[in-house]
Design an enzyme around this catalytic site. Structure first.
Site, short mmCIF file in Angstrom:
data_model
loop_
_atom_site.label_atom_id
_atom_site.label_comp_id
_atom_site.label_asym_id
_atom_site.label_seq_id
_atom_site.Cartn_x
_atom_site.Cartn_y
_atom_site.Cartn_z
N ASP A 386 0.80 -1.10 -0.22
CA ASP A 386 -0.52 -0.44 -0.34
C ASP A 386 0.87 0.97 0.16
OD1 ASP A 386 -2.38 -1.14 -0.05
OD2 ASP A 386 -3.12 -0.71 1.98
N ASP A 662 -4.32 -3.28 4.54
CA ASP A 662 -5.16 -2.58 6.32
C ASP A 662 -5.86 -1.95 6.00
OD1 ASP A 662 -5.33 -0.55 4.30
OD2 ASP A 662 -3.94 1.73 5.92
N ASP A 666 -8.31 -4.92 1.09
CA ASP A 666 -7.05 -5.98 1.38
C ASP A 666 -6.82 -7.51 1.31
OD1 ASP A 666 -5.86 -3.91 0.60
OD2 ASP A 666 -5.43 -2.93 2.00
#
Length: 931
Positions: A386, A662, A666
């Site tokens: 990310d 997070d 995901d």
């Protein structure tokens, strides 16, 4: 802005009916294996093992006692085959399978020796020792992973009892989140988490943080269904479960709850077990397979070779009793070799190495849920990461500014008063903005100048305020200014809009416009500030907008989510280590590219196919994408399932993939990756799908986990080299002895000390070696590489053959000469075979162990190119355990007595053995020095 309506909400009977039809508003947790399920599995395996051992014993005993028991022996062996087949279908770990096989064969040998050769009870130490090794290896792994799982669950609690303002029975009431049903009308405001998937009925200045579901930090929402953002993942008139309101408030109607929500769908998809073996388990499977096949092949050769030798020898007798006795003895030698070939201590040693690294990583902001996750990180060849919160700080800050001449106190007033944001000062080490993160950045900037925004705000009297709206793109406040002593108008908003109200000259306006373009080119968010001194009775607002008035332009703030400290270095370390880093973000391509440049991932000469958008990614076939995987560095505007698809494509291309995340969106990618890395402040769904939690959210910690994983794998390789050298020596002694008529001088209990106790301590010693940053200079190992490399094979067989030749030479001298002390080797009379005395056996055992002891130092330095004494300051654990092994050997020889078949050695012999075997390490040091 919406008009207020009256809503009556659901009645109690409608609530009950809705819950009956649509279910409760909770996510169904994944099914966990209960303690009883675990116990049943363990019980089943151990019953099978016990039956196998009993039937082998019955078969051996029956054969030994004569023909009356041939039928029971046949039945027993048949039952054994059934049990073993069933057992092997139950255990998945090949190392444990061959240990169980070794146990079953060992119990047969022990019963034979006990019944036929009148051996003592000590003959059963070998099978008991194998059982102890199995119990310890499985027990340590089970207990440590259960402990970490408990820690993980305590960090991952979801509070479904939080109250939500709900309209029911024509009243506003408080309802626990879990009790929300489809059809409920909920009232939500700034800072609250959305309890279920809802459709907006009314909204005012609504901005939602959708990063947990889509990666979008600020999503503008509106109850007006005619307003639409074509790039938005979800319609602007819908708000989703698990996301949070940053600014504004709304009234909304629930249309999905629980598992049927978008969060629920992702959560369910994340529970699909990929079932892929870890890289280490594949390597150990291959090793176990080769050990098994090799030991069986050599055992077969022993049987064939001894039978050929027997039938072609001058002493050949065709008496069936003699032939049967010779054959039974030959089979027992072959079985002994199989037992000796099995590295009993290997499962325990691997477990200890993994457990040690697991514990150490927990002290470095990393929480592994399984021990194998530690090593898998070291095998990673791609990290899909990310951007927000991992590469960046997830905290908007002022990066640059262009200001006009303005008094500091007036500027502070403009920022503090004309804002709805606040700062959470409960943790002064980690101050967090509350509300709009862009406005929060300006408050943090004031704090950095030691200005208390609350004190400034409280001194000013707000007369009138025009809230920010997506239509106006600015916020305006009229206040009685303590600084100016007059009524002032403060305006803050999009620079393009605020510049249009300014009284700047053309040249000044062009200067600010140029600077604005520069800021936007660097992917900064921008805010402009302006002000006006109002005369008595002057009204600046009309119909919810600013009148066409001229403002004094204060300047432009450039705001960004800064890159975390150390991330650029960590990315550089990963790329130098041959690991591809790929950014997968919901942010714009412009922002993602700028972050890529700042961390050194994206160079100016990178081709266009290094960056791809989510819509382009979705439109391409798997075959088209496969050709671009190597060049792809950034996937921007990524949609919820893009990351999962990317992970699966990379795995299909034989990459070992680590993925970070997070958000709830995901979770499928984390589950699909070889190792999923959730963030410490991530959602419960993401953590549940992950293998490891990065508690400080930093990419630097991920890089550190890779270093630990690689170092762990090398430590396991070092131990395998150390133990396999011992096993090669022991097997060669048995093999050669089988043809020259020499029995192994090493007893069962002595081999148990070497294979279980000494090797386990050696594993701890090698596992305790500190990680080396040098491993990050190497390329990732190929998933097809065998765990025993070419250099390891050369060392194992080279050193093994050397030790075997030396030990067989010593053994031959002892059998043909009277050796009463080590000095006798300097002058002896070689005569007829006279067997081995207890003292000679003790000397041989000690020489064998000390050769391995010094070779452990070579194992420590293996693959480093450095001295075994390098970095001893940080290798105290290795030195301590080496001392324990050394002292343990002395104690066993001096007080082990009959149990270990040893006797007291003179101090001179100890000194000579230590000095005579030390060249094993010295030669290794010389070789490393000039290699």
């Amino acid at each position: 802005m919406s008009t207020h309506h009256h809503y009556s909400g659901l009645s109690d009977s409608e609530v009950a009916e809705s819950r009956k039809i649509n279910g409760a508003n909770i996510l169904t947790p994944p099914q966990k294996e209960t303690l009883w399920d675990t116990l049943k599995g363990v019980l089943k395996h151990w019953i099978s093992i016990s039956l196998a051992a009993i039937t082998v014993g019955a078969a051996v005993t029956a054969v030994c006692l004569g023909g009356y028991y041939i039928m029971p022996a046949v039945l027993a062996v048949s039952w054994l085959l059934i049990v073993v087949v069933g057992l092997f279908g139950g255990f998945d770990d090949p190392l444990f399978k061959i240990l169980i096989t070794a146990f079953v064969l060992s119990i047969g040998i022990s019963i034979y020796e006990f019944e036929v050769q009148n051996a003592g009870v000590s003959t059963f130490f070998e099978p008991v020792g194998i059982i102890v090794a199995l119990l310890l290896a499985t027990g340590v792994a089970f207990l440590l992973e259960k402990k970490n799982e408990k820690t993980f669950q305590s960090l991952n609690k979801v509070n479904d009892d939080t109250f939500v303002k709900t309209i029911r029975n024509n009243n506003v009431c408080q309802v626990p989140r879990r009790d929300i049903v489809v059809g409920d009308i909920v009232i939500l405001e700034q800072g609250e988490e959305i309890p279920a998937d809802c459709q907006l009925l009314e909204s005012i200045n609504l901005i939602v943080n959708e990063s947990s579901l889509t990666g979008e930090l600020q999503a503008n929402k509106n109850a007006d269904m005619s307003i639409s953002d074509p790039e938005a993942t979800y319609p602007t008139y819908q708000i989703m479960k698990g996301t949070t309101i940053i600014e504004g408030y709304c009234t909304a109607k629930v249309f999905r709850v629980g598992d049927k929500t978008e969060s629920g769908k992702v959560f369910k998809a994340a529970q699909v077990d990929e079932g892929d073996p870890t890289p280490l388990s594949e390597k150990l499977d291959s090793l176990a397979d080769k050990i098994t096949k090799t030991s069986y092949l050599v055992a077969g050769l022993i049987i064939v070779g001894r039978l050929v030798t027997y039938f072609f020898s001058d002493d050949c007798s065709f008496n069936w009793l003699d032939i049967f006795s010779y054959l039974l003895n030959t089979v027992m030698i072959a079985v002994t070799l199989i037992v000796v070939a099995v590295p009993e201590g290997l499962p325990m040693s691997v477990t200890l190495s993994l457990a040690f690294s697991m514990k150490k990583l927990m002290n470095e902001n990393t929480l592994p849920r399984t021990m194998h996750a530690c090593e898998t990180m070291g095998a990673a060849s791609v990290i899909c990461t990310d951007k927000t919160g991992t590469l960046t700080q997830n905290k908007m800050q002022v990066a640059d500014l262009q200001m006009s001449e303005i008094e500091d106190n007036l500027l502070a007033e403009m920022i503090a008063v004309n804002s709805t944001a606040n700062l959470d000062l409960s943790d002064t080490e980690n101050i967090k903005p509350i509300g709009n993160p862009t406005e929060g950045a300006l408050l943090l900037w004031l704090r950095g100048k030691n200005i208390d925004y609350l004190a400034v705000r409280e001194k000013a009297e707000i007369v009138e305020q025009l809230p920010f709206s997506t239509e106006n793109k600015y916020m305006a406040t009229v206040t009685m200014s303590p600084t100016a002593g007059k009524k002032m108008l403060f305006v803050k908003g999009a620079p393009e809009i605020v510049l249009g109200f300014s009284n700047l000259t053309t040249a000044e306006s062009e200067s600010y416009t140029t600077k604005l373009s520069e800021f936007q080119g660097r992917a900064y968010r921008t805010l402009a500030l302006a002000y006006k001194e109002l005369s008595d009775g002057e009204e600046p607002f009309e119909n919810g907008k600013l009148k066409d008035i001229k403002l004094s332009f204060a300047g432009i703030f450039a705001i960004s989510d800064p890159v975390r400290v150390g991330v650029a270095e960590a990315v550089k370390s990963c790329t130098a280590a041959g690991i591809q880093v790929k950014i997968v973000t919901g942010d714009t391509s412009l922002t993602a590219k700028e972050i890529g440049r700042q961390i050194g991932l994206l160079a100016n000469n990178d081709a266009d196919n290094a960056v791809i958008t989510g819509s382009e990614f979705e439109a391409m076939t798997d075959e088209e994408l496969s050709s671009r995987l190597g060049d792809l560095k950034i996937l921007s505007r990524a949609r919820p399932h893009d990351k999962e698809r990317l992970v699966k494509l990379l795995k299909r291309a034989d990459y070992v993939v680590a993925a970070t995340g997070d958000g709830t969106n995901d979770a499928p990618a984390l589950n699909a990756a070889d190792v999923g890395l959730s963030m410490g402040d991530g959602t419960a769904v993401a953590k549940e799908a992950s293998d490891m939690t990065i508690q400080d959210n930093s990419f630097s910690t991920i890089s550190n986990a890779v270093m630990w994983g690689r170092s762990l794998y090398k430590n396991i390789q070092r131990f395998i080299m150390f133990q396999m050298t011992i096993n090669v020596v022991a097997c060669l002694i048995v093999l050669i002895g089988a043809f020259i008529g020499t029995q192994s001088p090493l007893t069962v209990t002595q081999m148990l000390w070497v294979n279980l106790i000494m090797d386990t301590f050696a594993a701890i010693a090698l596992a305790s070696l500190p990680p080396s940053s040098d491993v990050m200079k190497e390329k990732p190992r190929k998933i097809t590489d065998f765990i025993i490399s070419k250099s390891m094979r050369r060392s194992i067989f080279g050193v093994g053959l050397l030790f075997t030749a030396l030990l067989l030479g010593i053994l031959t001298i002892m059998q043909h000469a009277d050796i009463s002390c080590m000095a006798d080797f300097l002058s002896f009379n070689y005569g007829a075979y006279n067997g081995l005395s207890d003292y000679e056996l003790s000397l041989f055992f000690t020489i064998f162990v000390m050769l391995q002891f010094w070779n452990m130092f070579n194992a420590k330095a293996f693959l480093t190119g450095k001295s075994a004494f390098h970095n001893l300051k940080n290798s105290r654990g290795f030195l301590l355990i080496s001392a324990v092994i050394f002292i343990g050997q002395i104690l066993i020889v001096e007080i082990g007595g009959q149990m270990f078949n040893v006797t007291h050695l003179a101090i001179n012999d100890w000194i000579i053995i230590i000095l005579a075997t030390m060249p094993v390490m010295i030669v290794g040091e010389i070789k490393r020095k000039f290699a």
